[in-house]
Each structure stands twice: as structure tokens, then as C-alpha cells.
Design a protein around this motif. Structure first.
Motif, PDB file in Angstrom:
ATOM      1  N   GLU A   1       0.834  -1.207   0.000  1.00  0.00           N
ATOM      2  CA  GLU A   1       0.000   0.000   0.000  1.00  0.00           C
ATOM      3  C   GLU A   1       0.872   1.262   0.000  1.00  0.00           C
ATOM      4  N   ARG A   2       1.872   1.265   0.855  1.00  0.00           N
ATOM      5  CA  ARG A   2       2.787   2.421   0.911  1.00  0.00           C
ATOM      6  C   ARG A   2       3.600   2.522  -0.369  1.00  0.00           C
ATOM      7  N   SER A   3       3.991   1.381  -0.934  1.00  0.00           N
ATOM      8  CA  SER A   3       4.759   1.363  -2.176  1.00  0.00           C
ATOM      9  C   SER A   3       3.956   1.958  -3.324  1.00  0.00           C
ATOM     10  N   ARG A   4       2.686   1.578  -3.428  1.00  0.00           N
ATOM     11  CA  ARG A   4       1.837   2.118  -4.499  1.00  0.00           C
ATOM     12  C   ARG A   4       1.635   3.621  -4.336  1.00  0.00           C
ATOM     13  N   ALA A   5       1.498   4.079  -3.105  1.00  0.00           N
ATOM     14  CA  ALA A   5       1.371   5.520  -2.850  1.00  0.00           C
ATOM     15  C   ALA A   5       2.652   6.237  -3.274  1.00  0.00           C
ATOM     16  N   SER A   6       3.793   5.645  -2.992  1.00  0.00           N
ATOM     17  CA  SER A   6       5.073   6.237  -3.381  1.00  0.00           C
ATOM     18  C   SER A   6       5.211   6.279  -4.899  1.00  0.00           C
ATOM     19  N   LEU A   7       4.765   5.231  -5.573  1.00  0.00           N
ATOM     20  CA  LEU A   7       4.817   5.212  -7.043  1.00  0.00           C
ATOM     21  C   LEU A   7       3.933   6.315  -7.615  1.00  0.00           C
ATOM     22  N   ARG A   8       2.735   6.469  -7.083  1.00  0.00           N
ATOM     23  CA  ARG A   8       1.844   7.546  -7.565  1.00  0.00           C
ATOM     24  C   ARG A   8       2.482   8.915  -7.354  1.00  0.00           C
TER      25      ARG A   8
ATOM     26  N   LEU B   1       5.365   9.357  -9.907  1.00  0.00           N
ATOM     27  CA  LEU B   1       4.860   9.613 -11.261  1.00  0.00           C
ATOM     28  C   LEU B   1       4.289  11.023 -11.376  1.00  0.00           C
ATOM     29  N   SER B   2       3.621  11.483 -10.350  1.00  0.00           N
ATOM     30  CA  SER B   2       3.083  12.843 -10.352  1.00  0.00           C
ATOM     31  C   SER B   2       4.218  13.869 -10.453  1.00  0.00           C
TER      32      SER B   2
ATOM     33  N   VAL C   1      -1.059  16.363 -22.116  1.00  0.00           N
ATOM     34  CA  VAL C   1      -0.810  14.962 -22.446  1.00  0.00           C
ATOM     35  C   VAL C   1       0.071  14.327 -21.379  1.00  0.00           C
ATOM     36  N   ASP C   2      -0.333  13.184 -20.888  1.00  0.00           N
ATOM     37  CA  ASP C   2       0.427  12.457 -19.875  1.00  0.00           C
ATOM     38  C   ASP C   2       1.690  11.888 -20.526  1.00  0.00           C
ATOM     39  N   PRO C   3       2.876  12.142 -19.963  1.00  0.00           N
ATOM     40  CA  PRO C   3       4.096  11.617 -20.559  1.00  0.00           C
ATOM     41  C   PRO C   3       4.270  10.106 -20.350  1.00  0.00           C
TER      42      PRO C   3
END
Length: 73
Positions: A20-27, A30-31, A43-45
Motif C-alpha cells: 500500500e505504501r509502495s503504491r502511494a510512493s509510485l503515484r 509519477l506525479s 498529455v500524460d508523458p
């Protein structure tokens, strides 16, 4: 660049442990990268595919290693 990278692989490389924490860090990462790569673009890169995430075709990227290999050969 030429193939998507699976989200699970990214999570294990950069943020092993709590999924859960890993996915939050990935988001968050990416942001942050979206703001750096295309600050004023609608456009999203990044392209999300079933196989994972990859850079969009419109993103210009220069790889010094690839350039070196081209010059050497």
C-alpha cells in the motif's frame, strides 16, 4: 523506453515492503515526474498498459549510453 515496465517490478526495485505504501510512493513519483517532463502539457508523458508503465512516444529522451554505443560503432 521500448517496452513497458511492470508496476510490481517498480515497486520491488524502489519501494520494497508494504504494498500500500509502495503504491502511494509510485503515484507520488509519477506525479512529480509528470510535472518535470511535461509541466504545461495536457498529455500524460506516461502510458499505462496491461504490461505496465512506459514513456509516451511524444517524450523526447536522450540516453548517453545509447549515444556512446552509436558513436563507438
Amino acid at each position: 523506453r521500448n517496452a513497458p515496465v511492470g508496476e510490481e517490478a517498480l515497486l520491488e526495485i524502489f519501494w520494497p515492503g508494504d504494498e500500500e505504501r509502495s503504491r502511494a510512493s509510485l503515484r507520488t513519483a509519477l506525479s512529480y515526474l509528470r510535472k518535470l517532463l511535461a509541466p504545461d502539457s495536457p498529455v500524460d508523458p506516461f502510458e499505462r498498459q496491461a504490461a505496465g508503465i512506459c514513456l509516451g512516444k511524444g517524450v523526447q529522451v536522450w540516453f548517453d549510453h545509447r549515444e556512446f554505443e552509436t558513436l563507438v560503432s
